[in-house]
Design an enzyme around this catalytic site. Structure first.
Site, mmCIF file in Angstrom:
data_model
loop_
_atom_site.group_PDB
_atom_site.id
_atom_site.type_symbol
_atom_site.label_atom_id
_atom_site.label_comp_id
_atom_site.label_asym_id
_atom_site.label_seq_id
_atom_site.Cartn_x
_atom_site.Cartn_y
_atom_site.Cartn_z
ATOM 1 N N LYS A 154 0.843 -1.189 0.000
ATOM 2 C CA LYS A 154 0.000 0.000 0.000
ATOM 3 C C LYS A 154 0.887 1.250 0.000
ATOM 4 C CE LYS A 154 -4.232 -1.729 0.299
ATOM 5 N NZ LYS A 154 -5.308 -1.430 -0.678
ATOM 6 N N GLU A 205 -1.606 -0.676 -8.973
ATOM 7 C CA GLU A 205 -3.070 -0.600 -8.923
ATOM 8 C C GLU A 205 -3.525 0.822 -8.615
ATOM 9 O OE1 GLU A 205 -6.585 -2.888 -6.395
ATOM 10 O OE2 GLU A 205 -4.516 -3.590 -6.282
ATOM 11 N N LYS A 250 -13.914 -6.898 -7.681
ATOM 12 C CA LYS A 250 -14.287 -7.136 -6.284
ATOM 13 C C LYS A 250 -15.801 -7.306 -6.231
ATOM 14 C CE LYS A 250 -10.592 -4.344 -4.196
ATOM 15 N NZ LYS A 250 -10.279 -3.079 -3.482
ATOM 16 N N ASP A 302 -6.616 -12.011 0.775
ATOM 17 C CA ASP A 302 -5.945 -12.198 2.064
ATOM 18 C C ASP A 302 -6.714 -11.614 3.231
ATOM 19 O OD1 ASP A 302 -5.602 -9.519 1.439
ATOM 20 O OD2 ASP A 302 -3.544 -9.408 2.191
#
Length: 331
Positions: A154, A205, A250, A302
């Site tokens: 991140k 991303e 998602k 995860d």
């Protein structure tokens, strides 16, 4: 209608503590708040879980209310097919879509993938997330996870080249993917992409904010770039072909497994690589997403690994390998 055919709907908010905290460019949290839908018919119960996402104006309370508002429709015979037009895409529809699929599979005595005529999911390597922090703190967290083959890093804007260099030094053998969560700007885009390429990052991303990502079509991208906040369902795919190389699917964005599978088919037809992603949630959220993994280049499921505890009968994780759900969990 006989009692054996009565269909009822129940929903509730559930909370799962996160092990430590989970930090991205938009902030940190210490618990995962999910909403669970249960559809009951003839002694069978189908379950689905969703994560309301503040980025899209969703709250647990409003999501719960939206699911509960479908009680009459469910009792009247709502199906997954009719659900797609009855509710907008988003978290609430996801929970109900997955609950209906779970019930449908149980009633047929089949696994969900067999019922849908889809390839059976197999064990896959999932990414493991390193939260946003200082370069030193991220390097320390990465050192503990350096044995994992795929790490998702991140990032958050200023200082990102230093962060990714520190992470790479701490995990020289791992494949790295990066998630900026819309934190970069047009001014730092190329420098940050170059820093990622120099550290051997495979994929970046959502570097730019959704709706302000036109620069991605004007530059030479040194590595693959994946859309997340810029892509939701099939209708959002075509305009992104010049800007992105991959899309993150998602279920909380697509509004369920039904649309997610259709979106995966459409994305591959347009030449996109696929990531199947998740929010921080329990194994009940991950289980339906496993049906998309046969089409995915990247698996990022995860969520349960980041929790202090998962629900009963959760997915099996062996290091970074995640296995298909047992029927006692879903599908």
């Amino acid at each position: 209608m006989t009692s054996s055919k009565l269909v009822t709907l129940a929903a509730r908010i559930e909370r799962f503590p996160i092990a430590g905290s989970f930090t991205i460019s938009r902030g940190a949290k210490t618990e995962a708040v999910t909403v669970v839908a249960e559809v009951n018919r003839g002694g069978l119960t189908g379950r689905g879980e969703c994560v309301p996402y503040p980025r899209y104006g969703e709250t647990p309370e409003a999501t719960l209310a939206a699911i509960q508002a479908m009680q009459e429709a469910v009792a009247g015979g709502l199906t997954r097919e009719t659900l797609q037009a009855a509710m907008p895409s988003g978290a609430a529809r996801n929970a109900l879509d997955c609950a209906l699929m779970d019930l449908e599979a149980k009633a047929a005595g089949l696994r969900a993938w067999n019922l849908l005529g889809r390839p059976a999911p197999e064990e896959r390597t999932t990414a493991y997330t390193i939260s946003l922090a200082t370069p030193e703190a991220m390097a320390a967290a990465t050192t503990k996870a350096a044995h994992r083959p795929l790490l998702k890093i991140k990032l958050g804007g200023d200082g990102d080249p230093e962060r990714i260099a520190a992470v790479r030094k701490a995990a020289p053998e791992a494949e790295l993917i990066v998630d900026a969560n819309e934190a970069w700007t047009e001014a730092d885009l190329e420098a940050n992409l170059a820093a990622c390429a120099a550290s051997g990052v495979t994929l970046v991303e959502q570097p730019l904010p959704a709706g302000r990502d036109e620069a991605l079509a004007r530059i030479k991208r040194p590595l693959a770039v994946c859309a997340d906040e810029s892509v939701h369902d099939r209708s959002s795919l075509a305009p992104l072909r010049e800007r992105y190389d991959a899309v993150n699917i998602k279920l909380d964005k697509t509004g369920g497994l039904t649309e997610a599978l259709a979106m995966a088919d459409a994305a591959r037809a347009l030449g996109f690589e696929i990531m199947i992603g998740c929010m921080v949630a329990s194994s009940l959220s991950m289980a339906p997403a496993m049906l998309v993994t046969p089409q995915a280049r990247f698996v990022d499921l995860d969520g349960p690994l980041l929790l202090a505890r998962d629900r009963d009968h959760g997915l099996r994780y062996d290091g970074s390998l995640v296995y298909p759900p047992d029927v006692s969990l879903w599908g």
